[in-house]
Write a protein that holds these residues in place. Structure first.
Motif, PDB file in Angstrom:
ATOM      1  N   ALA A  73      50.270  73.623  42.008  1.00 61.36           N
ATOM      2  CA  ALA A  73      50.350  74.490  40.832  1.00 61.36           C
ATOM      3  C   ALA A  73      48.976  74.815  40.265  1.00 61.36           C
ATOM      4  N   GLY A  74      48.049  73.892  40.394  1.00 58.56           N
ATOM      5  CA  GLY A  74      46.704  74.108  39.860  1.00 58.56           C
ATOM      6  C   GLY A  74      45.917  75.185  40.593  1.00 58.56           C
ATOM      7  N   LEU A  75      46.461  75.677  41.716  1.00 57.32           N
ATOM      8  CA  LEU A  75      45.780  76.721  42.486  1.00 57.32           C
ATOM      9  C   LEU A  75      46.472  78.077  42.349  1.00 57.32           C
ATOM     10  N   ASN A  76      47.435  78.180  41.458  1.00 55.33           N
ATOM     11  CA  ASN A  76      48.196  79.420  41.325  1.00 55.33           C
ATOM     12  C   ASN A  76      47.347  80.612  40.894  1.00 55.33           C
ATOM     13  N   ARG A 101      35.279  74.107  45.541  1.00 57.36           N
ATOM     14  CA  ARG A 101      35.177  73.012  44.557  1.00 57.36           C
ATOM     15  C   ARG A 101      36.562  72.672  43.995  1.00 57.36           C
ATOM     16  N   THR A 102      37.352  73.716  43.730  1.00 61.29           N
ATOM     17  CA  THR A 102      38.694  73.493  43.179  1.00 61.29           C
ATOM     18  C   THR A 102      39.576  72.753  44.179  1.00 61.29           C
ATOM     19  N   LEU A 103      39.483  73.121  45.453  1.00 59.86           N
ATOM     20  CA  LEU A 103      40.257  72.427  46.489  1.00 59.86           C
ATOM     21  C   LEU A 103      39.866  70.950  46.535  1.00 59.86           C
ATOM     22  N   ASN A 104      38.575  70.678  46.411  1.00 60.68           N
ATOM     23  CA  ASN A 104      38.092  69.297  46.436  1.00 60.68           C
ATOM     24  C   ASN A 104      38.637  68.503  45.255  1.00 60.68           C
ATOM     25  N   GLN A 105      38.702  69.170  44.095  1.00 60.45           N
ATOM     26  CA  GLN A 105      39.232  68.512  42.895  1.00 60.45           C
ATOM     27  C   GLN A 105      40.706  68.141  43.062  1.00 60.45           C
ATOM     28  N   HIS A 106      41.414  68.918  43.890  1.00 60.73           N
ATOM     29  CA  HIS A 106      42.837  68.638  44.121  1.00 60.73           C
ATOM     30  C   HIS A 106      43.053  67.770  45.364  1.00 60.73           C
TER      31      HIS A 106
END
Length: 317
Positions: free
Chosen positions: A248-251, A282-287
């Motif tokens: 959901a955080g990547l929507n 960076r966002t993918l890494n955070q998830h």
């Protein structure tokens, strides 16, 4: 002949073609071709490409509108306008019982040009036809006949050369030779207008692109600008561990998940800055999403062409 080098060598103004049965083949066509450019006219079968070429060459009469070739009105100054144009048609129409040399010599004289054996020899050598100069056309292969049509079109030294599907029936080697000749002609100042179903050739050769569909010009643009404006880029990230769904955080990101869950696909405009990719990673890494490979792909001219034609069909229905 037009002396102003900045003026278009070919100008089509509000041209329409409606046949007796009411079929509208061309609808309000406006087009300027720049002197010395290679212009690719693309469109699906039946879009109006050959009809437009036939009108410009005086083979078919327009229902309305005006066309100027090298400064000459193609109706009022037909002979002068037609002399400025060389046409290589799709179909192989020529006298099969004549020799190659007799055909190009006759074609040159047909346009009122004085004999010039040196020039005709150069044309035939450039097209790898010199060794066949005494052969009857009926004995030539399909590819050689296609070259013969180009030689015939060039015999009277036209300022404008139309190539209507010139690669049809031509093998790869002959096709490459043909395109080398086209580039050489352009450097010598000849304006080239081509239609082709090999869109990768248009992408490689053309300075500008026109797309016609159902008798209407839907875009005319410099190739590089068209690719920047309408091109898309795609980044595919192959994941170390498959996903069942996108978190959901990547929507907020324009991402799609491959059917097997092993890849994330990121779509973005080619003209936008690619700094967003770093933010995405960076966002993918955070998830906690790790990837083992990434590949990028940019839209080809064929992708853009298909998209434009599809959009045009939707708008016209």
């Amino acid at each position: 002949m037009t002396t102003d080098s900045s003026a278009p060598i070919l100008s089509v103004r509000d041209v329409n073609k409606v046949y007796a049965d009411g079929f509208r083949a061309l609808n309000h066509i406006n087009l300027d071709i720049r002197r010395g450019e290679i212009f690719a006219l693309l469109g699906p079968n039946g879009a109006g490409k050959t009809t437009l070429i036939s009108l410009i060459c005086g083979i078919v009469k327009a229902t309305s509108g005006t066309i100027f070739a090298d400064g000459y009105n193609i109706v009022r100054d037909y002979r002068a306008a037609r002399a400025a144009i060389g046409l290589v048609p799709q179909e192989l129409h020529t006298d099969s019982f004549e020799s190659v040399w007799a055909t190009v010599k006759f074609s040159r004289g047909l346009f009122g040009k004085s004999p010039d054996a040196v020039y005709l020899e150069k044309v035939l050598r450039d097209l790898s036809l010199w060794d066949k100069r005494n052969a009857k056309i009926m004995t030539l292969s399909g590819g050689m006949k296609r070259r013969m049509l180009i030689a015939k079109a060039l015999a009277h030294e036209p300022a404008i050369l139309f190539l209507d599907e010139p690669s049809a029936g031509v093998d790869v080697e002959l096709r490459h030779d043909m395109w080398r000749l086209v580039r050489k002609l352009r450097t010598q100042g000849t304006t080239i207008i081509l239609t082709t179903h090999y869109i990768e050739e248009a992408e490689d050769m053309a300075d500008r692109i026109g797309v016609i569909n159902q008798g209407e010009l839907i875009v005319v643009e410099d190739k590089e600008i068209l690719m920047r404006k309408l091109g898309k880029k795609q980044l595919t990230l192959t994941l170390r561990q498959p996903l069942s769904r996108i978190p959901a955080g990547l929507n907020a990101w324009p991402l799609t998940l491959s059917d097997d869950g092993h890849a994330l696909i990121y779509h973005f405009d080619a003209q936008k800055e690619e700094s967003g990719i770093a933010a995405l990673l960076r966002t993918l890494n955070q998830h906690g999403i790790d990837f083992k490979d990434l590949r990028s792909r940019e839209s080809s001219l064929e992708d853009i062409f298909v998209s434009l034609v599809h959009q045009s069909k939707q708008e016209q229905t």
